[in-house]
Write an enzyme that holds these catalytic residues in place. Sequence first.
Site, PDB file in Angstrom:
ATOM      1  N   ASP A 124       0.835  -1.148  -0.146  1.00  0.00           N
ATOM      2  CA  ASP A 124       0.198  -0.016  -0.199  1.00  0.00           C
ATOM      3  C   ASP A 124       0.751   1.264  -0.117  1.00  0.00           C
ATOM      4  OD1 ASP A 124      -3.112   0.607   0.627  1.00  0.00           O
ATOM      5  OD2 ASP A 124      -2.095   2.036   1.338  1.00  0.00           O
ATOM      6  N   ASP A 269      -6.624  -8.098  -5.614  1.00  0.00           N
ATOM      7  CA  ASP A 269      -6.395  -6.847  -5.387  1.00  0.00           C
ATOM      8  C   ASP A 269      -6.510  -6.121  -6.651  1.00  0.00           C
ATOM      9  OD1 ASP A 269      -5.960  -4.238  -3.866  1.00  0.00           O
ATOM     10  OD2 ASP A 269      -3.698  -4.665  -4.029  1.00  0.00           O
ATOM     11  N   HIS A 299      -6.198  -7.390  -0.998  1.00  0.00           N
ATOM     12  CA  HIS A 299      -5.397  -6.248  -0.833  1.00  0.00           C
ATOM     13  C   HIS A 299      -4.438  -6.254   0.344  1.00  0.00           C
ATOM     14  CE1 HIS A 299      -3.670  -2.079  -1.225  1.00  0.00           C
ATOM     15  NE2 HIS A 299      -4.014  -2.063   0.021  1.00  0.00           N
TER      16      HIS A 299
END
Length: 320
Positions: A124, A269, A299
């Site tokens: 991320d 994701d 994710h």
Amino acid sequence: MIDVARTPDEQFADLPGFPFAPHYAEVVAEDLEPVRMHYLDEGPADGPVVLLLHGQPTWSYLYRKVIPVLVEAGLRAIAPDLIGFGRSDKPTDHTDYTVARHVGWVQSLVTGLDLTDVTLVAQDWGGPIGLSVLAAEPDRFARVVAANTILHTADPALADRLTWAVNGTGESRVVLEEALVDYLLYTQRAPVLVPSLFVGAATTNPLEPAVLAAYDAPFPDRRLTAGLRQMTALLPLTRNDVGARLGRRTMRALEQLEKPFLTCYSDGDPATRGWETVFVERVPGAQGQPHRTIAGAGHFLQEDAGEELGRTVAAFVTGG
């Protein structure tokens, strides 16, 4: 002088699967006074260092399944909480948070602890932040594992390369994934942000209520959520954004990077899908590496496949 709040320690008592002792360091960024960053430090002090960076809206709790695997392999796992998250200090004015300051705070931790021969594991926002730290301190890093992450550039060359579009087009237009815009607007308009709602929605396996509560633990009141809310507002959506300019500078550094660069993405994701191919194409050190796609994970692959991610990282570091 910035106003800083701290989450009470009792918020972190008896979290499931999280027996790790807290560590703290003062870090600095740009013209701000020092703030306190929390980090986990597990494994042998003289072991190869693995720096585990989280993103939005998580904290080091995300890596609780990964860390024991790394420690068993003889590695030293360091997992900081970004400023504004976890047990780290939380400036209460949202304008105190910038992409450059997040990079500076993590860079300050790396240099302050004098970390060398570091393997960066970034997921991320950990990617844009951690890769920019690597670009600033290349001699301290040995290799990279990019795991469900991106690099904000808004580069027109990304057109039709990403599942979630974020790219410039023509002279002055942008192409944006509607879901991304919806997410950004929600985080700015919702009166209350609950991290566990996002974590639970972006994993493939249902999470226990106590685990979901652990993601909410750092934010018992609204005064502590300025960084949580602002990180989404920092998403660079245009080529002119300061974060996109930083991302392009970091990409130029990566295009010269010969150090081993592994992608380990999940198959569930869409927010980051496509970036694993971009990194492999553009980073010299990614050539010939045993890139992985983890099946059945969302994710937050640390939740869905934490042990598998840990084994992948350990093998990459040790050559096993």
